[in-house]
Motif scaffolding. Sequence first.
Motif, short mmCIF file in Angstrom:
data_model
loop_
_atom_site.label_atom_id
_atom_site.label_comp_id
_atom_site.label_asym_id
_atom_site.label_seq_id
_atom_site.Cartn_x
_atom_site.Cartn_y
_atom_site.Cartn_z
N GLU A 52 -3.34 7.32 -5.51
CA GLU A 52 -4.06 7.93 -6.62
C GLU A 52 -4.33 6.89 -7.70
O GLU A 52 -3.73 5.81 -7.72
N THR A 53 -5.25 7.21 -8.61
CA THR A 53 -5.60 6.29 -9.68
C THR A 53 -5.04 6.75 -11.01
O THR A 53 -4.79 7.94 -11.23
N SER A 54 -4.84 5.78 -11.90
CA SER A 54 -4.33 6.06 -13.23
C SER A 54 -4.86 5.01 -14.20
O SER A 54 -5.13 3.87 -13.82
N PHE A 67 -1.57 4.00 -7.60
CA PHE A 67 -0.14 4.21 -7.45
C PHE A 67 0.12 5.17 -6.30
O PHE A 67 -0.75 5.98 -5.93
N ALA A 68 1.31 5.07 -5.71
CA ALA A 68 1.68 5.95 -4.60
C ALA A 68 3.20 6.04 -4.53
O ALA A 68 3.91 5.13 -4.99
N ASP A 69 3.68 7.12 -3.96
CA ASP A 69 5.12 7.26 -3.73
C ASP A 69 5.57 6.33 -2.62
O ASP A 69 4.80 6.06 -1.68
N PRO A 70 6.80 5.82 -2.67
CA PRO A 70 7.33 5.02 -1.54
C PRO A 70 7.47 5.89 -0.30
O PRO A 70 7.59 7.11 -0.39
N ALA A 147 -1.81 -7.14 0.77
CA ALA A 147 -1.61 -5.69 0.80
C ALA A 147 -0.44 -5.30 -0.09
O ALA A 147 0.46 -6.09 -0.34
N VAL A 148 -0.48 -4.05 -0.54
CA VAL A 148 0.66 -3.43 -1.20
C VAL A 148 1.12 -2.30 -0.28
O VAL A 148 0.35 -1.37 0.00
N SER A 149 2.34 -2.41 0.22
CA SER A 149 2.85 -1.44 1.19
C SER A 149 3.71 -0.39 0.51
O SER A 149 4.40 -0.66 -0.48
N ARG A 150 3.68 0.83 1.07
CA ARG A 150 4.55 1.90 0.57
C ARG A 150 5.91 1.91 1.28
O ARG A 150 6.79 2.67 0.90
N TRP A 151 6.07 1.06 2.28
CA TRP A 151 7.31 1.06 3.07
C TRP A 151 8.39 0.30 2.32
O TRP A 151 8.54 -0.91 2.44
N THR A 152 9.17 0.99 1.53
CA THR A 152 10.22 0.36 0.73
C THR A 152 11.35 1.34 0.48
O THR A 152 11.13 2.55 0.39
N TYR A 157 7.16 4.66 -8.22
CA TYR A 157 5.81 4.44 -7.71
C TYR A 157 5.59 2.97 -7.35
O TYR A 157 6.02 2.06 -8.07
N VAL A 158 4.88 2.72 -6.25
CA VAL A 158 4.38 1.38 -5.95
C VAL A 158 2.99 1.28 -6.57
O VAL A 158 2.21 2.24 -6.53
N ILE A 159 2.69 0.13 -7.14
CA ILE A 159 1.48 -0.05 -7.94
C ILE A 159 0.58 -1.12 -7.32
O ILE A 159 1.05 -2.19 -6.92
N ALA A 160 -0.71 -0.83 -7.27
CA ALA A 160 -1.72 -1.81 -6.84
C ALA A 160 -2.75 -1.93 -7.95
O ALA A 160 -3.40 -0.94 -8.30
N ASP A 161 -2.88 -3.12 -8.53
CA ASP A 161 -3.80 -3.31 -9.66
C ASP A 161 -4.79 -4.43 -9.36
O ASP A 161 -5.95 -4.18 -9.10
#
Length: 316
Positions: A52-54, A67-70, A147-152, A157-161
């Motif tokens: 999602e965006t913010s 941003f996304a949930d792990p 890449a920005v991965s959610r696997w953590t 939130y993991v953030i991609a900017d």
Amino acid sequence: MRHRITGRFAVVAATALAATILTPVGPAAADEFSVVVEATDSDRFTASENWETSSWSDQRYGDEYYFADPDTSASDAAWYSADIPETGTYRVEVWYPANAGYNNRTPFVVATADGNQTVHVNQRSNGGQWVNLGVFQLASGNDDVVAVSRWTTGDGYVIADAIRISEAPDGGSDEWSLPVPDDFFPRSEYERTHHTYPAIDLRTPTGTPARAVRAGTVTRIDDGSCGLGMSLAGTDGATYNYCHFSAWSVPSGTTVVPGQQIGLTGNTGTSTGPHLHLQIRTPDGALRCPQNLLLAIYDGVTPPAANTLPTSGCTH
């Protein structure tokens, strides 16, 4: 905004490497090539609908960030692409807003010429500035690069900017890396004294990636004392010797960049248990205590020159 899933996700999920230390840096120097890619660039950024965006944080680079949930079951990575003009050495930096509710172990994946490498970033600190992931060999072409991965297993939130890729014609000679994955040890491990002479023993399970602390050229070691090891002739004139590998990762004569894997730790040679032995020898022939240098790298500050490191006080 278009959404895309690439075949590289499966590779990202399997990637277990962690690379160079994260240090805030200023604007890029006048490199021959430098490009910034924002998450709002629909031609260069792709993500699934789970992202999602913010525009909440004023530390963001552009108008919005993602941003996304792990997720510990799938990578679901968001990718930045870039048109790399030629195969070579490039510095990769990331920009993100920081917040106490953001992830403390966000995986950034760099698609290098030799395969994916992952750097874990604490997105609760160093926000609103360029953060250096390290120097990497990138292949030429117009393709997904970071890449920005959610696997953590981290929280928040993991953030991609935004990302920045800049040519590093010096091969990263001014860059530094911890000798093992950056999140492997607490700070206290790098304060450990050695038992007889200036050096450090880092207790690692067999098979832990051992990495070049700085740029240079490596030569394999194979003797009864060191076992399988590597001698790194650094671009600063100092020699960084690694011992007790279970395997080499590169051949003798290879020019390496900071954070590049050069071997796997083990228990070969004269050793009482699996660990990584690291010693520093300066051109005057003196062995130097590595502890202050490793602590500086860990803290993200400029490390002391090798020839200023003490020759005593690090043994027990």
